[in-house]
Scaffold this motif. Structure first.
Motif, PDB file in Angstrom:
ATOM      1  N   PRO A   1      30.589 -44.077  98.681  1.00  9.32           N
ATOM      2  CA  PRO A   1      30.156 -45.104  97.758  1.00  9.32           C
ATOM      3  C   PRO A   1      30.586 -46.506  98.138  1.00  9.32           C
ATOM      4  CG  PRO A   1      30.961 -43.198  96.559  1.00  9.32           C
ATOM      5  CD  PRO A   1      31.292 -42.999  97.990  1.00  9.32           C
TER       6      PRO A   1
ATOM      7  N   GLU B   1      29.960 -36.780  91.013  1.00 13.64           N
ATOM      8  CA  GLU B   1      31.218 -36.046  91.175  1.00 13.64           C
ATOM      9  C   GLU B   1      31.687 -35.451  89.848  1.00 13.64           C
ATOM     10  OE1 GLU B   1      34.138 -38.479  92.987  1.00 13.64           O
ATOM     11  OE2 GLU B   1      33.126 -38.575  94.921  1.00 13.64           O
ATOM     12  N   GLU B   2      31.574 -36.229  88.781  1.00 14.04           N
ATOM     13  CA  GLU B   2      31.975 -35.718  87.472  1.00 14.04           C
ATOM     14  C   GLU B   2      31.090 -34.541  87.049  1.00 14.04           C
ATOM     15  OE1 GLU B   2      32.117 -38.826  84.600  1.00 14.04           O
ATOM     16  OE2 GLU B   2      33.273 -40.184  85.883  1.00 14.04           O
TER      17      GLU B   2
ATOM     18  N   LYS C   1      25.790 -35.973  82.468  1.00 14.16           N
ATOM     19  CA  LYS C   1      26.234 -36.833  83.571  1.00 14.16           C
ATOM     20  C   LYS C   1      25.125 -37.026  84.601  1.00 14.16           C
ATOM     21  CE  LYS C   1      30.473 -37.446  82.171  1.00 14.16           C
ATOM     22  NZ  LYS C   1      31.009 -38.789  81.794  1.00 14.16           N
TER      23      LYS C   1
ATOM     24  N   ARG D   1      33.811 -39.283  98.465  1.00 13.99           N
ATOM     25  CA  ARG D   1      34.559 -40.368  97.855  1.00 13.99           C
ATOM     26  C   ARG D   1      34.569 -41.613  98.739  1.00 13.99           C
ATOM     27  NH1 ARG D   1      37.361 -38.634  93.457  1.00 13.99           N
ATOM     28  NH2 ARG D   1      37.537 -36.368  93.218  1.00 13.99           N
TER      29      ARG D   1
ATOM     30  N   ASP E   1      32.066 -31.409  88.962  1.00  9.70           N
ATOM     31  CA  ASP E   1      33.304 -30.825  88.434  1.00  9.70           C
ATOM     32  C   ASP E   1      33.049 -30.091  87.116  1.00  9.70           C
ATOM     33  OD1 ASP E   1      34.718 -31.769  90.575  1.00  9.70           O
ATOM     34  OD2 ASP E   1      35.395 -33.604  89.559  1.00  9.70           O
TER      35      ASP E   1
ATOM     36  N   ALA F   1      26.890 -46.531  93.706  1.00  5.38           N
ATOM     37  CA  ALA F   1      28.273 -46.075  93.596  1.00  5.38           C
ATOM     38  C   ALA F   1      28.530 -45.479  92.213  1.00  5.38           C
ATOM     39  CB  ALA F   1      29.221 -47.249  93.864  1.00  5.38           C
ATOM     40  N   THR F   2      27.959 -46.095  91.175  1.00  5.56           N
ATOM     41  CA  THR F   2      28.108 -45.540  89.822  1.00  5.56           C
ATOM     42  C   THR F   2      27.466 -44.159  89.733  1.00  5.56           C
ATOM     43  OG1 THR F   2      28.103 -47.786  88.900  1.00  5.56           O
ATOM     44  CG2 THR F   2      27.595 -45.949  87.398  1.00  5.56           C
TER      45      THR F   2
ATOM     46  N   ALA G   1      26.998 -42.079  92.196  1.00  5.07           N
ATOM     47  CA  ALA G   1      27.794 -41.141  92.974  1.00  5.07           C
ATOM     48  C   ALA G   1      29.022 -40.682  92.193  1.00  5.07           C
ATOM     49  CB  ALA G   1      28.200 -41.778  94.294  1.00  5.07           C
ATOM     50  N   SER G   2      29.623 -41.611  91.457  1.00  2.00           N
ATOM     51  CA  SER G   2      30.776 -41.228  90.633  1.00  2.00           C
ATOM     52  C   SER G   2      30.370 -40.254  89.533  1.00  2.00           C
ATOM     53  CB  SER G   2      31.401 -42.486  90.026  1.00  2.00           C
ATOM     54  OG  SER G   2      32.475 -42.153  89.176  1.00  2.00           O
ATOM     55  N   LEU G   3      29.223 -40.506  88.910  1.00  3.19           N
ATOM     56  CA  LEU G   3      28.716 -39.581  87.889  1.00  3.19           C
ATOM     57  C   LEU G   3      28.358 -38.223  88.501  1.00  3.19           C
ATOM     58  CD1 LEU G   3      26.462 -42.051  85.867  1.00  3.19           C
ATOM     59  CD2 LEU G   3      28.589 -40.986  85.098  1.00  3.19           C
TER      60      LEU G   3
ATOM     61  N   GLY H   1      23.439 -40.520  85.602  1.00  2.00           N
ATOM     62  CA  GLY H   1      23.401 -40.974  86.984  1.00  2.00           C
ATOM     63  C   GLY H   1      21.996 -41.312  87.444  1.00  2.00           C
TER      64      GLY H   1
END
Length: 288
Positions: A5, A20-21, A38, A2, A24, A13-14, A16-18, A42
């Protein structure tokens, strides 16, 4: 991840966020289809405008999660083509992605899928300087070449590899020799089993052929006996009676008084012929 990014470009950064999703969804929610979506989103976000060095790690991680999602959905046949749509050529695959692909196709017993991919990656000169090169070469030997029985190619690859010292080369050559012996033993056992099966099939066919020959012999004898029996029958009388019956039915009028003596004689002739046909062969012939 977290905090990383913040130092990346907005596109990285986008992605990296995808990532993480997707992780999960894969691990916690077990929603493999959503995790794959996802990962694809990404990877698509890492277009030509991103820095290759800063986006390489997140792109590799997205592909790893995507491979795991495809495998969980039993869509492992799509893994290699799915990865190559983002890396285009095998030589550009990250070591972690290549390792995962080798292990996956080895587990499903389809090592031939990775044969050309691994060979191209190992021949690529920039890849030889990577620290993972030796480990990937070992995976290629143990999980691709040896299961396919490509022992000569494996020996040549070990001898020409600079990543192995002399002791490692001897160890790998010994492993190749042992695998060759096991392969030969399996081939001999398989050949023996096939020969045994063919021998059993030939025995069955031989028995069936003997039975068929016996049946044909008995049939020939029966036909010969029947032909000798029918040879003794009064064929001329039968033909004459048939011809006379034709004359009576077609040419004569049975209701006419002039036809009665002729019909009476014809009935007597049929009785004599019937007695001759169904009497024993050596019995006394019927008198006219």
């Amino acid at each position: 991840m977290r905090s990383e990014p913040l130092a990346w470009s907005p596109l990285s950064a986008t992605a990296a966020s995808l990532l993480e999703e997707a992780a999960d969804l894969l691990v916690l929610h077990r929603d493999f289809a959503a995790a794959l979506e996802k990962c694809e989103a990404g990877c698509d976000s890492l277009g030509p405008g991103t820095d290759p060095e800063s986006s390489a790690e997140v792109k590799c991680s997205l592909c790893v999660v995507g491979i795991q999602a495809l495998a969980e959905m039993n869509r492992w046949r799509e893994v290699l083509s799915w990865v190559l749509q983002y890396y285009h050529v095998p030589e550009h695959l990250p070591p972690k992605v290549l390792e995962l692909c080798i292990l996956l196709y080895s587990k499903v017993r389809e090592p031939q899928v990775m044969l050309e991919v691994c060979s191209s990656w190992l021949r690529h000169q920039p890849n030889k300087s990577l620290p993972e090169y030796g480990a990937l070469l070992e995976l290629h030997l143990l999980h691709v070449l040896l299961p396919l029985g490509l022992f000569e190619g494996a020996e040549e690859l070990v001898r020409s590899c600079d990543a192995f010292d002399s002791e490692q080369q001897l160890a790998f050559l010994g492993t190749i020799c042992e695998s060759r012996c096991q392969w030969t033993q399996r081939e001999e056992m398989h050949s023996a089993a096939e020969e045994k099966q063919e021998s059993g099939t030939e025995t069955i066919l031989g028995a069936l052929s003997q039975k068929l020959l016996t049946m044909l012999t008995l049939l020939r004898r029966a036909l010969r006996s029947m032909s000798s029996h029918f040879y003794l029958l009064p064929y001329k009388k039968m033909l004459l009676a048939t011809f006379l019956l034709y004359l009576v039915v077609v040419r004569l009028d049975p209701a006419s008084p002039t036809s009665l003596p002729f019909i009476y004689k014809l009935v007597q002739l049929f009785r004599q012929a019937w007695a001759a046909v169904f009497s024993p062969i050596h019995g006394r012939p019927v008198q006219n």
